[in-house]
Write a protein that holds these residues in place. Sequence first.
Motif, mmCIF file in Angstrom:
data_model
loop_
_atom_site.group_PDB
_atom_site.id
_atom_site.type_symbol
_atom_site.label_atom_id
_atom_site.label_comp_id
_atom_site.label_asym_id
_atom_site.label_seq_id
_atom_site.Cartn_x
_atom_site.Cartn_y
_atom_site.Cartn_z
ATOM 1 N N THR A 172 27.625 1.043 -0.537
ATOM 2 C CA THR A 172 26.326 1.498 -0.942
ATOM 3 C C THR A 172 25.146 0.443 -1.021
ATOM 4 N N CYS A 173 24.015 0.880 -0.991
ATOM 5 C CA CYS A 173 22.768 0.085 -1.004
ATOM 6 C C CYS A 173 21.608 0.890 -1.220
ATOM 7 N N ILE A 174 20.581 0.288 -1.570
ATOM 8 C CA ILE A 174 19.262 0.913 -1.662
ATOM 9 C C ILE A 174 18.366 0.033 -0.575
ATOM 10 N N GLN B 138 0.680 -1.169 0.170
ATOM 11 C CA GLN B 138 -0.128 0.140 0.054
ATOM 12 C C GLN B 138 0.816 1.242 -0.092
ATOM 13 N N SER B 139 2.031 1.275 0.679
ATOM 14 C CA SER B 139 2.966 2.416 0.512
ATOM 15 C C SER B 139 4.415 1.972 1.009
ATOM 16 N N GLY B 140 5.303 2.930 1.061
ATOM 17 C CA GLY B 140 6.440 2.596 1.238
ATOM 18 C C GLY B 140 7.521 3.735 1.333
ATOM 19 N N LEU B 141 8.770 3.434 1.723
ATOM 20 C CA LEU B 141 9.803 4.472 1.568
ATOM 21 C C LEU B 141 10.843 3.856 1.216
ATOM 22 N N ALA C 31 7.563 4.986 -4.019
ATOM 23 C CA ALA C 31 8.693 5.367 -3.287
ATOM 24 C C ALA C 31 9.994 4.817 -3.798
ATOM 25 N N LEU C 32 9.909 3.683 -4.304
ATOM 26 C CA LEU C 32 11.310 3.147 -4.904
ATOM 27 C C LEU C 32 11.262 3.803 -6.231
ATOM 28 N N LEU D 232 14.804 6.008 -7.380
ATOM 29 C CA LEU D 232 15.367 5.574 -8.731
ATOM 30 C C LEU D 232 15.616 6.737 -9.646
ATOM 31 N N ASP D 233 14.649 7.487 -9.756
ATOM 32 C CA ASP D 233 14.492 8.747 -10.516
ATOM 33 C C ASP D 233 15.371 9.871 -10.032
ATOM 34 N N ALA D 234 15.287 9.999 -8.738
ATOM 35 C CA ALA D 234 16.012 10.844 -8.156
ATOM 36 C C ALA D 234 17.615 10.619 -8.170
ATOM 37 N N CYS D 235 18.031 9.311 -8.214
ATOM 38 C CA CYS D 235 19.293 8.941 -8.361
ATOM 39 C C CYS D 235 19.992 8.493 -9.834
#
Length: 146
Positions: free
Chosen positions: A96-98, A6-9, A72-73, A77-80
């Motif tokens: 590094t990681c996501i 339903q949602s995430g970050l 959110a993912l 990914l667009d921001a990065c």
Amino acid sequence: MARMIQSGLASFVVRSMETPLASITEVLGIQPTGVIPRGTVLRSGRVQECNVWCIDSDRMDNTEDDRTGTVALRWLLDACRPVAGRVPLLPADCETCIWWTADSDSAQGGFVLPAELMAQVAALGVDLYTTVNLDDRTDAEREANA
């Protein structure tokens, strides 16, 4: 009622023992949304053991256009996108990681990562860690709270 994410970050995180936070920004070519310098005393009273540089999304709910639970993912990914190809240029002490955390309205928490999102993760060259928080309420409990 469909049961799904339903949602995430999501967060793109660089941890380093020695590399200064400003150097990470310089190599990656984008500004972080947050940093925690090594030695900072955290709210928990613990001392931060390494430098932490990150780009964090806000908690994001599904939209009418995207019911996958990956909003959110996708945003992260667009921001990065400008970082693609730059991660290998970071000094050897940088990790590094996501991190992607999602909330499900199901007791099973299944989800799909569309191929184009997996391609964006691969282009960054980082591992993706995922946590899905499951809803352990019964249908009757859910309906009572609706």
